[in-house]
Design an enzyme around this catalytic site. Structure first.
Site, PDB file in Angstrom:
ATOM      1  N   LYS A  41      -0.769 -37.610 -58.811  1.00  0.00           N
ATOM      2  CA  LYS A  41      -1.073 -37.759 -60.215  1.00  0.00           C
ATOM      3  C   LYS A  41      -0.344 -36.723 -61.053  1.00  0.00           C
ATOM      4  O   LYS A  41      -0.337 -36.785 -62.267  1.00  0.00           O
ATOM      5  CB  LYS A  41      -2.587 -37.551 -60.432  1.00  0.00           C
ATOM      6  CG  LYS A  41      -3.448 -38.460 -59.597  1.00  0.00           C
ATOM      7  CD  LYS A  41      -4.923 -37.980 -59.654  1.00  0.00           C
ATOM      8  CE  LYS A  41      -5.680 -38.537 -58.482  1.00  0.00           C
ATOM      9  NZ  LYS A  41      -6.968 -37.843 -58.286  1.00  0.00           N
ATOM     10  N   GLY A  42       0.250 -35.740 -60.379  1.00  0.00           N
ATOM     11  CA  GLY A  42       0.782 -34.572 -61.080  1.00  0.00           C
ATOM     12  C   GLY A  42       1.853 -34.869 -62.112  1.00  0.00           C
ATOM     13  O   GLY A  42       2.020 -34.128 -63.075  1.00  0.00           O
ATOM     14  N   GLU A  97       8.780 -36.048 -60.495  1.00  0.00           N
ATOM     15  CA  GLU A  97       7.807 -35.216 -59.773  1.00  0.00           C
ATOM     16  C   GLU A  97       7.457 -33.995 -60.630  1.00  0.00           C
ATOM     17  O   GLU A  97       8.292 -33.494 -61.392  1.00  0.00           O
ATOM     18  CB  GLU A  97       8.417 -34.838 -58.412  1.00  0.00           C
ATOM     19  CG  GLU A  97       7.638 -33.872 -57.568  1.00  0.00           C
ATOM     20  CD  GLU A  97       6.274 -34.347 -57.094  1.00  0.00           C
ATOM     21  OE1 GLU A  97       5.501 -34.864 -57.926  1.00  0.00           O
ATOM     22  OE2 GLU A  97       5.961 -34.147 -55.906  1.00  0.00           O
ATOM     23  N   ASP A  98       6.230 -33.537 -60.483  1.00  0.00           N
ATOM     24  CA  ASP A  98       5.798 -32.380 -61.266  1.00  0.00           C
ATOM     25  C   ASP A  98       6.483 -31.098 -60.808  1.00  0.00           C
ATOM     26  O   ASP A  98       7.000 -30.333 -61.604  1.00  0.00           O
ATOM     27  CB  ASP A  98       4.260 -32.222 -61.233  1.00  0.00           C
ATOM     28  CG  ASP A  98       3.680 -32.231 -59.824  1.00  0.00           C
ATOM     29  OD1 ASP A  98       4.442 -32.333 -58.829  1.00  0.00           O
ATOM     30  OD2 ASP A  98       2.443 -32.138 -59.699  1.00  0.00           O
ATOM     31  N   ASP A 101       8.275 -27.591 -54.168  1.00  0.00           N
ATOM     32  CA  ASP A 101       7.875 -26.316 -53.583  1.00  0.00           C
ATOM     33  C   ASP A 101       8.544 -26.220 -52.212  1.00  0.00           C
ATOM     34  O   ASP A 101       9.708 -25.824 -52.124  1.00  0.00           O
ATOM     35  CB  ASP A 101       6.344 -26.318 -53.536  1.00  0.00           C
ATOM     36  CG  ASP A 101       5.737 -25.023 -53.076  1.00  0.00           C
ATOM     37  OD1 ASP A 101       6.417 -23.996 -53.168  1.00  0.00           O
ATOM     38  OD2 ASP A 101       4.567 -25.018 -52.638  1.00  0.00           O
ATOM     39  N   LYS A 129      10.148 -24.295 -57.525  1.00  0.00           N
ATOM     40  CA  LYS A 129       9.899 -22.974 -56.929  1.00  0.00           C
ATOM     41  C   LYS A 129      10.865 -22.816 -55.765  1.00  0.00           C
ATOM     42  O   LYS A 129      10.522 -23.094 -54.611  1.00  0.00           O
ATOM     43  CB  LYS A 129       8.478 -22.935 -56.348  1.00  0.00           C
ATOM     44  CG  LYS A 129       7.361 -22.666 -57.301  1.00  0.00           C
ATOM     45  CD  LYS A 129       6.087 -22.447 -56.469  1.00  0.00           C
ATOM     46  CE  LYS A 129       4.856 -22.789 -57.224  1.00  0.00           C
ATOM     47  NZ  LYS A 129       3.656 -22.839 -56.358  1.00  0.00           N
ATOM     48  N   PHE A 150       1.052 -19.881 -58.146  1.00  0.00           N
ATOM     49  CA  PHE A 150       0.399 -21.185 -58.241  1.00  0.00           C
ATOM     50  C   PHE A 150       0.092 -21.501 -59.698  1.00  0.00           C
ATOM     51  O   PHE A 150      -0.611 -20.760 -60.372  1.00  0.00           O
ATOM     52  CB  PHE A 150      -0.870 -21.242 -57.392  1.00  0.00           C
ATOM     53  CG  PHE A 150      -1.292 -22.654 -57.130  1.00  0.00           C
ATOM     54  CD1 PHE A 150      -0.695 -23.393 -56.110  1.00  0.00           C
ATOM     55  CD2 PHE A 150      -2.235 -23.272 -57.933  1.00  0.00           C
ATOM     56  CE1 PHE A 150      -1.045 -24.720 -55.895  1.00  0.00           C
ATOM     57  CE2 PHE A 150      -2.588 -24.602 -57.719  1.00  0.00           C
ATOM     58  CZ  PHE A 150      -1.992 -25.323 -56.701  1.00  0.00           C
ATOM     59  N   VAL A 151       0.647 -22.615 -60.157  1.00  0.00           N
ATOM     60  CA  VAL A 151       0.517 -22.964 -61.572  1.00  0.00           C
ATOM     61  C   VAL A 151      -0.279 -24.255 -61.746  1.00  0.00           C
ATOM     62  O   VAL A 151      -0.294 -25.107 -60.866  1.00  0.00           O
ATOM     63  CB  VAL A 151       1.889 -23.104 -62.263  1.00  0.00           C
ATOM     64  CG1 VAL A 151       2.597 -21.759 -62.320  1.00  0.00           C
ATOM     65  CG2 VAL A 151       2.770 -24.137 -61.563  1.00  0.00           C
ATOM     66  N   ASP A 157      -2.566 -29.661 -60.852  1.00  0.00           N
ATOM     67  CA  ASP A 157      -3.984 -29.367 -60.631  1.00  0.00           C
ATOM     68  C   ASP A 157      -4.189 -28.289 -59.580  1.00  0.00           C
ATOM     69  O   ASP A 157      -3.304 -27.980 -58.786  1.00  0.00           O
ATOM     70  CB  ASP A 157      -4.712 -30.619 -60.148  1.00  0.00           C
ATOM     71  CG  ASP A 157      -4.384 -30.938 -58.681  1.00  0.00           C
ATOM     72  OD1 ASP A 157      -3.189 -31.002 -58.335  1.00  0.00           O
ATOM     73  OD2 ASP A 157      -5.322 -31.088 -57.884  1.00  0.00           O
ATOM     74  N   ARG A 163      -5.649 -30.363 -64.929  1.00  0.00           N
ATOM     75  CA  ARG A 163      -4.503 -31.228 -65.219  1.00  0.00           C
ATOM     76  C   ARG A 163      -4.278 -31.429 -66.711  1.00  0.00           C
ATOM     77  O   ARG A 163      -3.159 -31.653 -67.151  1.00  0.00           O
ATOM     78  CB  ARG A 163      -4.706 -32.626 -64.593  1.00  0.00           C
ATOM     79  CG  ARG A 163      -4.630 -32.667 -63.098  1.00  0.00           C
ATOM     80  CD  ARG A 163      -4.509 -34.120 -62.641  1.00  0.00           C
ATOM     81  NE  ARG A 163      -4.858 -34.297 -61.243  1.00  0.00           N
ATOM     82  CZ  ARG A 163      -4.038 -34.085 -60.216  1.00  0.00           C
ATOM     83  NH1 ARG A 163      -2.814 -33.664 -60.439  1.00  0.00           N
ATOM     84  NH2 ARG A 163      -4.428 -34.286 -58.978  1.00  0.00           N
TER      85      ARG A 163
HETATM   86  P1  IMP Z   1       6.102 -29.640 -51.585  1.00  0.00           P
HETATM   87  O1  IMP Z   1       5.958 -30.837 -50.689  1.00  0.00           O
HETATM   88  O2  IMP Z   1       5.716 -28.371 -50.881  1.00  0.00           O
HETATM   89  O3  IMP Z   1       7.453 -29.540 -52.252  1.00  0.00           O
HETATM   90  O4  IMP Z   1       4.985 -29.724 -52.663  1.00  0.00           O
HETATM   91  C1  IMP Z   1       5.059 -30.562 -53.726  1.00  0.00           C
HETATM   92  C2  IMP Z   1       3.663 -30.855 -54.226  1.00  0.00           C
HETATM   93  O5  IMP Z   1       2.801 -29.744 -54.068  1.00  0.00           O
HETATM   94  C3  IMP Z   1       3.690 -31.115 -55.701  1.00  0.00           C
HETATM   95  O6  IMP Z   1       3.782 -32.487 -55.945  1.00  0.00           O
HETATM   96  C4  IMP Z   1       2.365 -30.571 -56.175  1.00  0.00           C
HETATM   97  O7  IMP Z   1       1.408 -31.606 -56.104  1.00  0.00           O
HETATM   98  C5  IMP Z   1       1.996 -29.529 -55.185  1.00  0.00           C
HETATM   99  N1  IMP Z   1       2.243 -28.163 -55.695  1.00  0.00           N
HETATM  100  C6  IMP Z   1       3.184 -27.273 -55.277  1.00  0.00           C
HETATM  101  N2  IMP Z   1       3.122 -26.133 -55.946  1.00  0.00           N
HETATM  102  C7  IMP Z   1       2.119 -26.284 -56.839  1.00  0.00           C
HETATM  103  C8  IMP Z   1       1.575 -25.430 -57.865  1.00  0.00           C
HETATM  104  O8  IMP Z   1       1.995 -24.271 -58.112  1.00  0.00           O
HETATM  105  N3  IMP Z   1       0.546 -25.957 -58.579  1.00  0.00           N
HETATM  106  C9  IMP Z   1       0.057 -27.207 -58.373  1.00  0.00           C
HETATM  107  N4  IMP Z   1       0.531 -28.030 -57.441  1.00  0.00           N
HETATM  108  C10 IMP Z   1       1.557 -27.577 -56.673  1.00  0.00           C
HETATM  109 MG    MG Z   2       2.342 -33.726 -56.668  1.00  0.00          MG
END
Ligand code: IMP
Ligand code: MG
Length: 180
Positions: A41-42, A97-98, A101, A129, A150-151, A157, A163
């Site tokens: 949902k991000g 995508e939001d 990470d 990030k 963490f944001v 969320d 959100r």
């Molecule tokens: P990844 O698979 O580790 O790249 O993570 C991506 C997903 O992790 C994003 O779609 C977010 O839902 C969540 N995420 C990563 N960092 C944060 C953050 O700082 N705040 C909130 N959600 C995060």
């Molecule tokens: Mg997400």
């Protein structure tokens, strides 16, 4: 506001950058068949604003994946919770995508979607990030690079909260301490 340690990106900064991204994307897809694919949902707030900043015709579809429980770092396993409604063969797919990470979510999704033979796949992320990357995914469009904190807000969320904040803020560690 006490759960938020500080505002990282305020409403004006977000609006300004989203407008710029919309301009770039409109130029790049002038002759395309653009399908915005929001990751629920991000990405919802970002996608809604970005779509209105794009001046070429767009379709929208949504997909839901899960890699986080209720903590602040990835579980390392990505699951598809909701698939797209329509076929994507021959379309120009732009994944919205939001935040990226570790990169696990996007690298999994790109693999799944490539097998369905879209004409092109690109990725736009609001936030990046880079310090935490495990998979080598490089977004085609990035709103902001941010430090490893963490944001929440503007769609992002923590345990389904925050959100709807209109800005992106750093969550106070006291909110999640003991639950990483
Ligand atoms: P990844 O698979 O580790 O790249 O993570 C991506 C997903 O992790 C994003 O779609 C977010 O839902 C969540 N995420 C990563 N960092 C944060 C953050 O700082 N705040 C909130 N959600 C995060
Ligand atoms: Mg997400």
């Amino acid at each position: 506001m006490t759960d938020i340690q500080r505002v990282l990106l305020d409403e004006n900064q977000l609006a300004q950058r989203v407008k710029e991204l919309g301009g770039e994307i409109s130029q790049d897809y002038a002759d395309g068949d653009l399908l915005l694919l929001g990751i629920l949902k991000g990405s919802v707030m970002f996608l809604a604003d970005l779509a209105r900043a794009i001046t070429v015709p767009v379709d929208m579809d949504f997909i839901a994946v899960s890699s986080y429980g209720t903590g602040t770092s990835t579980s390392g396993q990505v699951r598809l919770l909701k698939d797209l409604e329509g076929p994507i063969e021959g379309r120009d797919l732009l994944i919205v995508e939001d935040i990226i990470d570790s990169g696990l979510t996007l690298s999994y999704l790109i693999d799944v979607l490539k097998s369905r033979q879209p004409r092109s796949i690109k990725v736009v992320v609001l936030l990046d990030k880079p310090e935490r990357r495990k998979e080598n995914v490089v977004p085609d469009y990035t709103g902001f690079q941010i430090p490893d904190e963490f944001v929440v807000g503007y769609g992002l969320d923590y345990a389904e909260q925050y959100r709807s904040l209109p800005y992106v803020g750093v969550l106070s560690p006291s909110v999640y301490i003991g639950n990483e």
